[in-house]
Design an enzyme around this catalytic site. Structure first.
Site, short mmCIF file in Angstrom:
data_model
loop_
_atom_site.label_atom_id
_atom_site.label_comp_id
_atom_site.label_asym_id
_atom_site.label_seq_id
_atom_site.Cartn_x
_atom_site.Cartn_y
_atom_site.Cartn_z
NE ARG A 231 7.42 -3.08 1.96
CZ ARG A 231 7.54 -1.78 2.08
NH1 ARG A 231 8.07 -1.25 3.17
NH2 ARG A 231 7.15 -0.95 1.13
CG ASP B 219 9.20 -1.33 -6.46
OD1 ASP B 219 8.16 -0.66 -6.30
OD2 ASP B 219 9.74 -1.99 -5.56
#
Ligand code: MRU
Length: 351
Positions: A51, A238
């Site tokens: 991740r 992100d």
């Protein structure tokens, strides 16, 4: 058993296989998965074996190489069609981190030239994406550390470290670099509910290098800012919109508001692969929502009232006006906005 050794890399390519550190098991267990097909890469990203925005992009790039290996016995046209289908599958693994789409676009471009050896090119491209990310992190580490004064306490959220990138880290890269320069006295790591990236990953990474860290509950962040002389809150991202709005782990927006209220500064550290000029503002970015069990359970144990409804958005949008400094590998933007970001992309170094 607690293993305190940070592996060199959370992502490695070894002899035609992708080796991923299983981040779901950290910090109590250090275990690697050997992956040799694209569907397992998709599952690994979706289920958070790996991740962090840059790490997801790098993993997907190696996934395309695995796809090409599995289709190499087919006629070129058919192989290309199958690889494109696999690229689409990988793109659907998680919706928010734009590095995934950025990396897949680069990999797809390797397929456009029919005259060359795809597999060799794809392998080289995946490796470049990986190595460039490490280099970008080191550069951002240097640039961001210039903003940190000696004897500083800083706060970080989620995990934007070596585990979330090709290596070294974005927000943690700045913290590492500033620590090497003797500037960091203490890092407050927010635990980052519900997945506990801060407690499980950031605290672990910092402990490996003896960087002083205090783990706090997310709800203690405001008190920590008041009680201690925390100068900077430093986070990764992100996806960053063209106007500088920052999408990052849920809770980031609240921290940026706290920083403003408490007179602290807010730094976002992200490579240009995280900036999405196709999203005009944060409103255009899809925010991933994950399953209720991440909120109702800790591990296998239920901690919530059985059957309760849950809302679990895992990212939020921090408006650009709350960001003091955006650190990229191509330079630092103070008070980012549409114009300054467009200027950065006009630089001949960015393709
Ligand atoms: O859900 P995750 O763990 O993939 O979210 C990760 C983050 O939000 C990070 O802060 C971000 O990807 C930056 S990583 C350098």
């Amino acid at each position: 058993m607690m293993n305190r050794t940070l592996p060199n890399r959370a992502i490695e390519w070894q002899e035609g296989q992708l080796i991923l550190l299983d981040q779901r098991l950290l910090p109590s267990t250090v275990e690697f998965l050997r992956i040799n097909n694209v569907l397992d890469v998709y599952e690994a990203i979706k289920n958070m074996v790996v991740r962090g925005a840059p790490a997801i992009g790098i993993t997907a790039a190696y996934g395309v190489v695995l796809s090409a290996i599995s289709h190499q016995h087919l006629a070129a046209d058919q192989a290309k069609l199958n690889i494109l289908t696999d690229i689409q599958t990988l793109a659907n693994a998680r919706p928010t981190a734009v590095n995934l789409h950025w990396a897949l676009k680069r990999m797809q471009a390797c397929l456009d030239d029919n005259s060359v050896d795809w597999l060799k090119n794809l392998q080289a491209e995946a490796n470049s994406i990986h190595q460039e990310d490490i280099a970008a992190n080191k550069k951002m580490g240097e640039l961001g550390a210039e903003y940190i004064k000696r004897n500083s306490s800083v706060m970080t959220h989620c995990n934007a470290g070596a585990l979330a990138t090709g290596g070294y880290g974005t927000a943690l890269g700045v913290i590492r670099s500033a620590y090497e320069q003797g500037k960091i006295e203490n890092v407050f790591a927010n635990e980052t509910r519900p997945w506990f990236q801060g407690a499980r990953l950031t605290a672990w990474e910092l402990q490996q290098e003896n960087i002083p860290v205090n783990l706090i509950c997310d709800s203690a962040a405001a008190s920590a800012l008041r009680a201690y002389d925390v100068e900077w809150i430093i986070v990764g991202a992100d996806r960053i919109a063209a106007n500088g709005d920052v999408v990052n782990k849920i809770g980031t927006y609240g921290l940026a508001i706290l920083a403003k209220q408490a007179g602290k500064k807010f730094m976002v550290v992200a490579p240009t692969s995280t900036i999405d000029l196709g999203s005009a503002s944060g409103n255009d970015i899809e925010i991933e929502e994950r399953g209720s069990q991440e909120v109702t359970h800790v591990g296998e144990k239920i901690i919530a009232s059985q059957g309760v409804n849950v809302w679990n958005p895992v990212f939020d949008v921090t408006p650009a006006e709350l960001v003091d400094v955006l650190v990229t590998e191509h330079g630092v933007i103070e008070k980012p906005d549409t114009k300054k970001i467009a200027q950065l992309f006009a630089s001949p170094h960015i393709n």
